[in-house]
Design a protein around this motif. Structure first.
Motif, PDB file in Angstrom:
ATOM      1  N   VAL A 323       0.849  -1.108   0.062  1.00 27.71           N
ATOM      2  CA  VAL A 323      -0.045  -0.012  -0.058  1.00 27.71           C
ATOM      3  C   VAL A 323       0.945   1.218   0.041  1.00 27.71           C
ATOM      4  O   VAL A 323       1.966   1.198   0.616  1.00 27.71           O
ATOM      5  N   PRO A 324       0.415   2.431  -0.413  1.00 27.89           N
ATOM      6  CA  PRO A 324       1.377   3.730  -0.315  1.00 27.89           C
ATOM      7  C   PRO A 324       1.631   3.938   1.089  1.00 27.89           C
ATOM      8  O   PRO A 324       0.717   3.782   1.838  1.00 27.89           O
ATOM      9  N   TYR A 325       2.765   4.391   1.229  1.00 31.73           N
ATOM     10  CA  TYR A 325       3.174   4.964   2.594  1.00 31.73           C
ATOM     11  C   TYR A 325       2.486   5.818   3.006  1.00 31.73           C
ATOM     12  O   TYR A 325       2.046   5.768   4.120  1.00 31.73           O
ATOM     13  N   SER A 326       1.672   6.821   2.424  1.00 33.56           N
ATOM     14  CA  SER A 326       0.962   8.041   2.901  1.00 33.56           C
ATOM     15  C   SER A 326      -0.262   7.322   3.422  1.00 33.56           C
ATOM     16  O   SER A 326      -0.722   7.773   4.472  1.00 33.56           O
ATOM     17  N   ASN A 327      -0.911   6.268   2.861  1.00 37.51           N
ATOM     18  CA  ASN A 327      -1.822   5.572   3.516  1.00 37.51           C
ATOM     19  C   ASN A 327      -1.382   5.034   4.862  1.00 37.51           C
ATOM     20  O   ASN A 327      -2.479   5.004   5.785  1.00 37.51           O
ATOM     21  N   ILE A 328      -0.292   4.326   5.250  1.00 36.88           N
ATOM     22  CA  ILE A 328       0.175   4.037   6.242  1.00 36.88           C
ATOM     23  C   ILE A 328       0.129   5.167   7.294  1.00 36.88           C
ATOM     24  O   ILE A 328      -0.127   5.236   8.740  1.00 36.88           O
ATOM     25  N   VAL A 329       0.905   6.275   6.978  1.00 37.34           N
ATOM     26  CA  VAL A 329       0.929   7.663   7.802  1.00 37.34           C
ATOM     27  C   VAL A 329      -0.548   8.106   8.226  1.00 37.34           C
ATOM     28  O   VAL A 329      -0.474   8.306   9.528  1.00 37.34           O
ATOM     29  N   VAL A 330      -1.436   8.133   7.372  1.00 38.48           N
ATOM     30  CA  VAL A 330      -2.649   8.754   8.064  1.00 38.48           C
ATOM     31  C   VAL A 330      -3.439   7.735   8.722  1.00 38.48           C
ATOM     32  O   VAL A 330      -3.960   8.174   9.868  1.00 38.48           O
ATOM     33  N   ARG A 331      -3.420   6.472   8.582  1.00 40.12           N
ATOM     34  CA  ARG A 331      -3.942   5.417   9.420  1.00 40.12           C
ATOM     35  C   ARG A 331      -3.165   5.371  10.985  1.00 40.12           C
ATOM     36  O   ARG A 331      -3.896   4.895  11.738  1.00 40.12           O
ATOM     37  N   ALA A 332      -2.260   5.853  10.917  1.00 40.15           N
ATOM     38  CA  ALA A 332      -1.395   5.656  12.093  1.00 40.15           C
ATOM     39  C   ALA A 332      -1.375   6.693  13.155  1.00 40.15           C
ATOM     40  O   ALA A 332      -0.924   6.422  14.010  1.00 40.15           O
ATOM     41  N   ILE A 333      -2.023   7.698  12.553  1.00 39.65           N
ATOM     42  CA  ILE A 333      -2.075   8.997  13.327  1.00 39.65           C
ATOM     43  C   ILE A 333      -2.946   8.854  14.798  1.00 39.65           C
ATOM     44  O   ILE A 333      -2.476   9.161  15.814  1.00 39.65           O
ATOM     45  N   LEU A 334      -4.041   8.349  14.717  1.00 37.17           N
ATOM     46  CA  LEU A 334      -5.065   7.982  15.744  1.00 37.17           C
ATOM     47  C   LEU A 334      -4.415   7.263  16.984  1.00 37.17           C
ATOM     48  O   LEU A 334      -4.400   7.478  18.305  1.00 37.17           O
ATOM     49  N   PRO A 335      -3.904   5.963  16.750  1.00 40.46           N
ATOM     50  CA  PRO A 335      -2.939   5.173  17.685  1.00 40.46           C
ATOM     51  C   PRO A 335      -1.813   6.043  18.226  1.00 40.46           C
ATOM     52  O   PRO A 335      -1.519   5.909  19.434  1.00 40.46           O
ATOM     53  N   ALA A 336      -1.173   6.451  17.438  1.00 39.48           N
ATOM     54  CA  ALA A 336       0.105   7.543  17.961  1.00 39.48           C
ATOM     55  C   ALA A 336      -0.316   8.368  18.958  1.00 39.48           C
ATOM     56  O   ALA A 336      -0.014   8.570  20.078  1.00 39.48           O
ATOM     57  N   ILE A 337      -1.573   9.196  18.603  1.00 40.69           N
ATOM     58  CA  ILE A 337      -2.020  10.114  19.601  1.00 40.69           C
ATOM     59  C   ILE A 337      -2.583   9.570  20.923  1.00 40.69           C
ATOM     60  O   ILE A 337      -2.063  10.142  21.965  1.00 40.69           O
ATOM     61  N   LEU A 338      -3.128   8.241  20.585  1.00 39.19           N
ATOM     62  CA  LEU A 338      -3.547   7.655  21.930  1.00 39.19           C
ATOM     63  C   LEU A 338      -2.561   7.098  22.834  1.00 39.19           C
ATOM     64  O   LEU A 338      -2.461   7.147  23.906  1.00 39.19           O
ATOM     65  N   TYR A 339      -1.493   6.660  22.157  1.00 37.89           N
ATOM     66  CA  TYR A 339      -0.182   6.248  22.890  1.00 37.89           C
ATOM     67  C   TYR A 339       0.248   7.455  23.845  1.00 37.89           C
ATOM     68  O   TYR A 339       0.566   7.302  24.983  1.00 37.89           O
TER      69      TYR A 339
END
Length: 662
Positions: A323-339
């Protein structure tokens, strides 16, 4: 260099007069930082080169960085040429820079043992032989001759020694066990060498392919970004934002480490560099040393899950999932903020419980002085835009690197001269070596799994033990990741787990590919703060002068989000913006954040006032219910939390009412 010489001169003069200047304190701090890095970060244990040899080696390293830029921008070579060429050069540099053991680098200057020269020539020569005779070897297919078998064995063994020097022995042992397994399945030496050395499913497989294209260029970009002074800017912004709040220095540590860690990609390196500033501040405010070191370690480790950089493993994830790297970046935002919210909440509650204050506002940076430096974010913003706009990751990284040089011109203190550009190229090349070696060895593990069908064995075993229960399968996978990640670089851990355990969750348990890969990614990272081998926590304890094991356990508690968040997005993919709508995302964000507060309160024993053990247990229960997807569990969890907070408010007003009556 001139500034450093001036500081050294001032330091010497101060010792002669018996006074302690700022320059001397700076040098003492830097010396302590360097010593900690050498102890806990194998990449810092390099040979000491001076004079002409030092200049020659740095020129070669800078040339290597430029060569990698050229190879990715202009060269149109077969992967079976560019990958072994890359590995061969890496082997040469590792033997030049890294001694056989930690104590060797302090013994002699400008010396390299004969056996290291021999190993360097043999190891790199094996890969260069493959490059030169590429066509002939490919035409041989599995019918490689005796010489090619010997060279393949030498190349693999020398690469293993390189990996041991720069990352440690755990990953080498794991790879060795996998190779032994290949022999037990009846595979011949010829077949094993051919698959692991001469095909793109072994040493020069996907990990090295990604390393020689995306990762190396982003590491170079990170070196240039650091040179612009962005880490200092992040720390100042964090101070201005949270320094005056309750327990301000600890909150500054969380924010600055999250920002700096996404660029550095090294848990230990980030802990030491930002920790040398934030940990003393936390201790001065009143935080215990083991807690201060733990805050920095947990935050620095989490920097690798912080978009948009996310460390090297994110690029591998994009390649392995397809998948595109940008796809991973966007989907990783909420888990990172929660951490990071989890760490932030626990820091806040601990500060409240201890009655700690923040830093006086007059001692903090002013926004009017910081906002004019917002241009430092241009390279990062451009990187995100270019990737989302469809540019290749390689080209986006190179353009962003050039922008680093441009934005540095606006600050006379960080303006990049040709000497600074040269130094950044050298740093980028050096930082590439350990990841490249780890990727090569991880490729061996992936190659054995592919060659022997071991992946299917793992899938059958975990599915059998879990009896098809996803939660049990996730728990067993978590244990594998943490154990494997102890002493193994994050990138290598992810490759191994993505090859062995992620397919268990996708093929065996029906989990979507992104959730499965993100799950193993998270637990590979937290191994850096999980006892007994918690290198980032030990580095933090060294700066804080605290007990290493207490620091490690505190870091594990603070990073509770990293242990819970992966379960959330595995059981409910809405956290990763998968199969959901806007309302679904809002609901999971609200319930997850309230649940994280409840668990933080349970661990710290504080809500709006200290709470007893029974209340702490109820908070933990409510938090877990809200983190688990489901409307009924969410309602019950919210009801419990509301009742606890309401009761604590009433109890808190009790003494005030009593005073008024009296």
């Amino acid at each position: 260099m001139e500034e450093r010489t001036k500081n050294m001169t001032e330091a010497v003069e101060s010792k002669e007069t018996g006074t302690l200047t700022q320059a001397e304190q700076s040098l003492d701090t830097q010396a302590a930082v360097d010593e900690i890095m050498k102890k806990y970060d194998r990449e810092s244990n390099t040979r000491t080169w001076t004079g002409v040899p030092d200049i020659v080696i740095k020129v070669l390293l800078a040339a290597f960085s430029l060569f990698m830029i050229y190879m990715n921008l202009f060269a149109v070579w077969d992967e079976r040429i560019r990958r072994p060429l890359f590995v061969g050069i890496v082997i040469l540099f590792i033997f030049i820079l890294f001694p056989a053991g930690k104590s060797h680098h302090t013994k002699k200057y400008n010396r390299i043992p004969i056996y290291d020269l021999v190993l360097a020539i043999l190891g790199s020569g094996s890969f260069f032989y493959f490059v030169i005779n590429n066509r002939e070897i490919i035409n041989h297919a599995t019918r490689i001759n005796q010489t090619e078998i010997i060279l393949g064995v030498i190349g693999i063994l020398v690469l293993a020694e390189c990996c041991r020097r720069v990352t440690g022995i755990p990953i080498v042992i794991v790879a060795g066990l996998f190779v032994v397994y290949a022999f037990t399945t009846g595979s011949s030496l010829r077949k094993i060498v051919y698959n692991l050395f001469y095909t793109t499913t072994g040493v020069i497989g996907t990990p090295i392919g990604v390393c020689s294209t995306y990762i190396v260029l982003f590491i170079i970009f990170g070196a240039f970004l650091e040179a612009t002074g962005i880490s200092e800017f992040f720390i100042q912004c964090a101070n201005a934002l949270a320094g005056s709040a309750t327990g301000g220095p600890a909150k500054v540590s969380v924010i600055s480490s999250a920002l700096c860690g996404m660029v550095s990609g090294s848990s230990v390196g980030n802990t030491v560099t930002t920790g040398s500033v934030t940990i003393p501040m936390m201790k001065e405010t009143g935080f215990p040393g083991d807690f201060a070191g733990a805050v920095e370690a947990a935050s620095s480790t989490g920097g690798q899950i912080m978009p948009p950089i996310m460390g090297a493993a994110a690029f591998l994830m994009a390649e392995m999932i397809g998948v595109p790297y940008s796809n991973i970046v966007v989907r990783a935002i909420l888990p990172a903020i929660l951490y990071f919210t989890g760490i932030f909440l626990m820091v806040h509650l601990r500060a409240k419980r201890l009655g700690l204050k923040g830093i006086p506002k007059e001692n903090l940076p002013k926004w009017k002085d910081l906002l004019p430096k917002i241009y430092l974010l241009i390279p990062l913003a451009a990187l995100i835009y270019l990737i989302c706009a469809g540019y290749t990751m390689s080209r986006a990284a190179i353009i962003a690197t050039v922008l680093c040089i441009v934005v540095s011109m606006f600050d006379k203190n960080h303006r990049m001269t040709p000497k600074d550009i040269f130094a950044a190229l050298v740093t980028g090349a050096k930082n590439t070596l350990s990841i490249a070696a780890a990727c090569g060895i991880a490729g061996i593990i992936a190659g054995v799994v592919t060659m022997t069908g071991l992946g299917q064995v793992f899938i059958s075993a975990i599915v059998g033990v879990s009896h098809g229960n996803l939660f049990i399968a996730l728990f067993l996978t978590m244990l594998c990741c943490i154990i494997l990640g102890m002493g193994v670089p994050t990138t290598a851990t992810y490759i191994i787990m993505a090859t062995t355990c992620a397919p268990i969750l996708t093929t065996g348990m029906g989990l979507n590919a992104l959730s499965a890969n993100m799950f193993v990614f998270y637990f590979g990272i937290v191994a850096d703060i999980t006892p007994p081998v918690a290198l980032a926590a030990y580095a933090g304890s060294a700066i804080a002068k605290a007990d290493p094991m207490k620091t490690a356990f505190n870091a594990t508690r603070l990073a509770i989000g990293a242990f819970l968040v992966p379960y959330i997005f595995s059981l409910n993919p809405a956290m990763l913006l998968i199969d959901t709508d806007g309302i679904g995302v809002v609901m999971i964000v609200i319930t997850s954040f309230i649940g994280m507060f409840a668990i933080s309160a349970a661990l710290e024993g504080y809500t709006i006032r200290p709470i007893n053990m029974v209340t702490r247990i109820l908070c933990a229960l409510a938090g877990l219910m809200m983190l688990y997807p489901g409307t009924i569990t969410d309602i019950i969890g919210i009801a419990i939390i509301a009742a606890i907070i309401g009761l604590e408010v009433v109890r808190g007003k009790g003494p005030e009412k009593a005073k008024k009556v009296a």
